[in-house]
Design a protein around this motif. Sequence first.
Motif, PDB file in Angstrom:
ATOM      1  N   VAL A 113      -0.128  10.951   1.079  1.00 42.75           N
ATOM      2  CA  VAL A 113      -0.673  11.755   2.165  1.00 42.75           C
ATOM      3  C   VAL A 113      -0.400  13.235   1.909  1.00 42.75           C
ATOM      4  CG1 VAL A 113      -0.662  12.121   4.649  1.00 42.75           C
ATOM      5  CG2 VAL A 113      -0.193   9.836   3.731  1.00 42.75           C
TER       6      VAL A 113
ATOM      7  N   VAL B  99       0.849  -1.184   0.000  1.00 44.30           N
ATOM      8  CA  VAL B  99       0.000   0.000   0.000  1.00 44.30           C
ATOM      9  C   VAL B  99       0.887   1.236   0.000  1.00 44.30           C
ATOM     10  CG1 VAL B  99      -1.732   1.335   1.252  1.00 44.30           C
ATOM     11  CG2 VAL B  99      -1.836  -1.167   1.267  1.00 44.30           C
TER      12      VAL B  99
ATOM     13  N   ALA C 156       2.687  -1.107   4.375  1.00 44.35           N
ATOM     14  CA  ALA C 156       2.290   0.259   4.040  1.00 44.35           C
ATOM     15  C   ALA C 156       3.490   1.187   4.012  1.00 44.35           C
ATOM     16  CB  ALA C 156       1.279   0.772   5.044  1.00 44.35           C
TER      17      ALA C 156
ATOM     18  N   ARG D 142      -5.713  10.939  -1.807  1.00 37.22           N
ATOM     19  CA  ARG D 142      -6.791  11.760  -1.245  1.00 37.22           C
ATOM     20  C   ARG D 142      -6.820  13.071  -2.013  1.00 37.22           C
ATOM     21  NH1 ARG D 142      -8.874  11.988   4.607  1.00 37.22           N
ATOM     22  NH2 ARG D 142     -10.538  13.462   4.337  1.00 37.22           N
TER      23      ARG D 142
ATOM     24  N   ALA E 112     -12.404   8.938   4.005  1.00 34.09           N
ATOM     25  CA  ALA E 112     -11.242   8.204   4.514  1.00 34.09           C
ATOM     26  C   ALA E 112     -11.456   7.727   5.939  1.00 34.09           C
ATOM     27  CB  ALA E 112      -9.996   9.091   4.440  1.00 34.09           C
TER      28      ALA E 112
ATOM     29  N   VAL F 188      -3.269   4.622  -2.535  1.00 27.82           N
ATOM     30  CA  VAL F 188      -4.397   5.314  -1.927  1.00 27.82           C
ATOM     31  C   VAL F 188      -4.101   6.813  -1.948  1.00 27.82           C
ATOM     32  CG1 VAL F 188      -5.826   5.553   0.127  1.00 27.82           C
ATOM     33  CG2 VAL F 188      -4.853   3.316  -0.467  1.00 27.82           C
TER      34      VAL F 188
ATOM     35  N   ARG G  71       3.915   5.354   3.607  1.00 29.18           N
ATOM     36  CA  ARG G  71       3.253   6.661   3.513  1.00 29.18           C
ATOM     37  C   ARG G  71       4.193   7.637   2.814  1.00 29.18           C
ATOM     38  NH1 ARG G  71      -1.036   7.939   7.218  1.00 29.18           N
ATOM     39  NH2 ARG G  71      -0.169  10.025   7.409  1.00 29.18           N
TER      40      ARG G  71
ATOM     41  N   GLU H 123       0.410   4.942   0.434  1.00 29.48           N
ATOM     42  CA  GLU H 123      -0.572   5.922   0.859  1.00 29.48           C
ATOM     43  C   GLU H 123      -0.010   7.311   0.580  1.00 29.48           C
ATOM     44  OE1 GLU H 123      -3.294   7.072   4.714  1.00 29.48           O
ATOM     45  OE2 GLU H 123      -1.812   5.486   4.908  1.00 29.48           O
TER      46      GLU H 123
ATOM     47  N   THR I 192      -9.778   8.380  -1.855  1.00 29.96           N
ATOM     48  CA  THR I 192     -10.577   8.541  -0.646  1.00 29.96           C
ATOM     49  C   THR I 192     -11.204   9.929  -0.543  1.00 29.96           C
ATOM     50  OG1 THR I 192      -8.666   9.225   0.674  1.00 29.96           O
ATOM     51  CG2 THR I 192      -9.198   6.864   0.633  1.00 29.96           C
TER      52      THR I 192
ATOM     53  N   GLY J 294      -5.136   3.992   8.676  1.00 29.55           N
ATOM     54  CA  GLY J 294      -4.839   3.988   7.257  1.00 29.55           C
ATOM     55  C   GLY J 294      -5.344   2.730   6.596  1.00 29.55           C
ATOM     56  N   PRO J 295      -5.240   2.661   5.285  1.00 28.89           N
ATOM     57  CA  PRO J 295      -5.763   1.518   4.548  1.00 28.89           C
ATOM     58  C   PRO J 295      -5.101   0.193   4.930  1.00 28.89           C
ATOM     59  CG  PRO J 295      -4.652   3.064   3.086  1.00 28.89           C
ATOM     60  CD  PRO J 295      -4.684   3.684   4.421  1.00 28.89           C
TER      61      PRO J 295
ATOM     62  N   LEU K 122     -12.808   2.803   4.744  1.00 24.97           N
ATOM     63  CA  LEU K 122     -11.687   1.906   4.472  1.00 24.97           C
ATOM     64  C   LEU K 122     -12.099   0.449   4.616  1.00 24.97           C
ATOM     65  CD1 LEU K 122      -8.822   3.900   6.201  1.00 24.97           C
ATOM     66  CD2 LEU K 122      -9.439   3.876   3.779  1.00 24.97           C
TER      67      LEU K 122
END
Length: 154
Positions: free
Chosen positions: A46, A42, A69, A96, A141, A94, A71, A44, A123, A59-60, A146
């Motif tokens: 951010v 993942v 994950a 946003r 989100a 993921v 980020r 993410e 999200t 988080g996812p 999720l």
Amino acid sequence: AALCRWAAPTSAGAAGRAAGAEAARRALRVSGDVAIGGPILVLELVPEANIAAGEAQHGPADVLDDAVAIRLSEEPLDLAALFSAHEGRRVVIVARDAGRHAWQEQTVANAAALRPDLIVVETGIPSGRPDAAAFIVTHGAGRANLEAMAAATR
């Protein structure tokens, strides 16, 4: 104290949770094959937190099985090396509000070019469908959003 118990993510059966889960499930939009049958990477993306939303507390990767994950707050220098370091994992990005952040749009485009099996999850407010094999829009989100996304990938 009652509000804290209600808001706690681990309080199973709290009043209103079923309604929130149903709303999140109904808000979900899925395009393409989002089934994940193995380990996941993942990414993410951010953006800088704003005063209205603040920093996310979850988080996812918290709701996806066998997920690693990472980020990111800016476009990574070498996506190919990042993917190579996690060979054998299905890539889920993921974002946003990717349409508001050029670095997120560019990261998604670069990742899709390298990994045609990529799943993109938006999200926030979707700005269009990215060139990816699969796309999920959660319209939020929150934990319920999720969890609905994770259920769609099983």
